[in-house]
Motif scaffolding. Structure first.
Motif, short mmCIF file in Angstrom:
data_model
loop_
_atom_site.label_atom_id
_atom_site.label_comp_id
_atom_site.label_asym_id
_atom_site.label_seq_id
_atom_site.Cartn_x
_atom_site.Cartn_y
_atom_site.Cartn_z
N THR A 28 0.84 -1.20 0.00
CA THR A 28 0.00 0.00 0.00
C THR A 28 0.87 1.25 0.00
O THR A 28 1.82 1.37 0.80
CB THR A 28 -0.92 0.01 1.23
OG1 THR A 28 -0.13 -0.18 2.40
CG2 THR A 28 -1.96 -1.09 1.13
N ASN A 30 0.19 4.21 0.94
CA ASN A 30 0.02 5.16 2.04
C ASN A 30 1.00 4.91 3.18
O ASN A 30 1.00 5.63 4.17
CB ASN A 30 -1.42 5.18 2.55
CG ASN A 30 -1.84 3.87 3.15
OD1 ASN A 30 -1.08 2.91 3.15
ND2 ASN A 30 -3.05 3.80 3.66
N GLN A 72 -3.58 11.17 -4.01
CA GLN A 72 -3.48 9.73 -3.83
C GLN A 72 -4.84 9.18 -3.44
O GLN A 72 -5.56 9.81 -2.66
CB GLN A 72 -2.45 9.47 -2.72
CG GLN A 72 -1.91 8.10 -2.59
CD GLN A 72 -0.67 8.12 -1.74
OE1 GLN A 72 0.34 8.71 -2.09
NE2 GLN A 72 -0.75 7.47 -0.60
N ASP A 73 -5.19 8.05 -3.98
CA ASP A 73 -6.43 7.36 -3.62
C ASP A 73 -6.03 6.06 -2.94
O ASP A 73 -5.63 5.10 -3.61
CB ASP A 73 -7.27 7.10 -4.87
CG ASP A 73 -8.62 6.50 -4.55
OD1 ASP A 73 -8.78 5.91 -3.45
OD2 ASP A 73 -9.52 6.59 -5.38
N ASN A 74 -6.13 6.02 -1.64
CA ASN A 74 -5.71 4.83 -0.90
C ASN A 74 -6.63 3.64 -1.16
O ASN A 74 -6.21 2.49 -1.04
CB ASN A 74 -5.64 5.14 0.59
CG ASN A 74 -4.54 6.13 0.91
OD1 ASN A 74 -3.52 6.18 0.23
ND2 ASN A 74 -4.76 6.94 1.94
N ALA A 75 -7.87 3.90 -1.51
CA ALA A 75 -8.81 2.80 -1.78
C ALA A 75 -8.39 2.01 -3.01
O ALA A 75 -8.58 0.79 -3.07
CB ALA A 75 -10.22 3.35 -1.96
N THR A 76 -7.84 2.71 -4.00
CA THR A 76 -7.41 2.03 -5.23
C THR A 76 -5.89 1.90 -5.31
O THR A 76 -5.37 1.36 -6.28
CB THR A 76 -7.91 2.80 -6.47
OG1 THR A 76 -7.35 4.12 -6.43
CG2 THR A 76 -9.43 2.89 -6.49
N ASN A 77 -5.21 2.39 -4.29
CA ASN A 77 -3.74 2.32 -4.26
C ASN A 77 -3.12 2.99 -5.49
O ASN A 77 -2.20 2.44 -6.11
CB ASN A 77 -3.27 0.86 -4.15
CG ASN A 77 -2.02 0.70 -3.33
OD1 ASN A 77 -1.72 1.50 -2.46
ND2 ASN A 77 -1.27 -0.35 -3.60
N THR A 78 -3.63 4.16 -5.81
CA THR A 78 -3.20 4.87 -7.02
C THR A 78 -2.78 6.29 -6.67
O THR A 78 -3.42 6.96 -5.87
CB THR A 78 -4.35 4.92 -8.04
OG1 THR A 78 -4.78 3.60 -8.33
CG2 THR A 78 -3.89 5.59 -9.33
#
Length: 118
Positions: A28, A30, A72-78
């Motif tokens: 991840t 994050n 950053q989108d932690n839900a999509t790891n992007t």
């Protein structure tokens, strides 16, 4: 170890916008410090944006401040780099990265080319 793959590069005219994406896998993002750098021909690689994710603190190079936004989108790891008001001097290969600090990116993506014409 995290693996990074960039996408979203392209060719466009000055003044336009582009959003680069960096898909992470294996770990991840994050938990890392993340960032974007660019490398133009006959120039050294330069960092353009850095994100201390846990602190929520972002840094930008003066050349892109006010025009680029790292997110950053932690839900999509992007990871993302929104680039607005692009200039010909922004033309470069753009790389996403992750590591322990803005000066210690141990992992890099393969790069995505951005070409801005006047």
């Amino acid at each position: 170890q995290v693996h990074l793959v960039e996408s979203g590069g392209g060719s466009l005219q000055a003044g336009g916008s582009l959003k680069l994406s960096c898909a992470a896998s294996g770990h991840t993002v994050n938990t890392y410090v993340t960032g974007w750098s660019r490398h133009a021909l006959v120039k050294e690689r330069e960092g353009v944006a850095c994100f201390y994710t846990r602190a929520g603190v972002m840094y930008y190079d003066d050349s892109v401040k006010g025009r680029f936004t790292i997110s950053q989108d932690n839900a999509t790891n992007t990871m993302y780099l929104q680039m607005n008001s692009l200039k010909p001097e922004d033309t470069a290969m753009y790389y996403c990265a992750a590591g322990g600090s803005c000066y210690d990116f141990g992992v890099w993506g393969q790069g995505t080319q951005v070409t801005v014409s006047s």
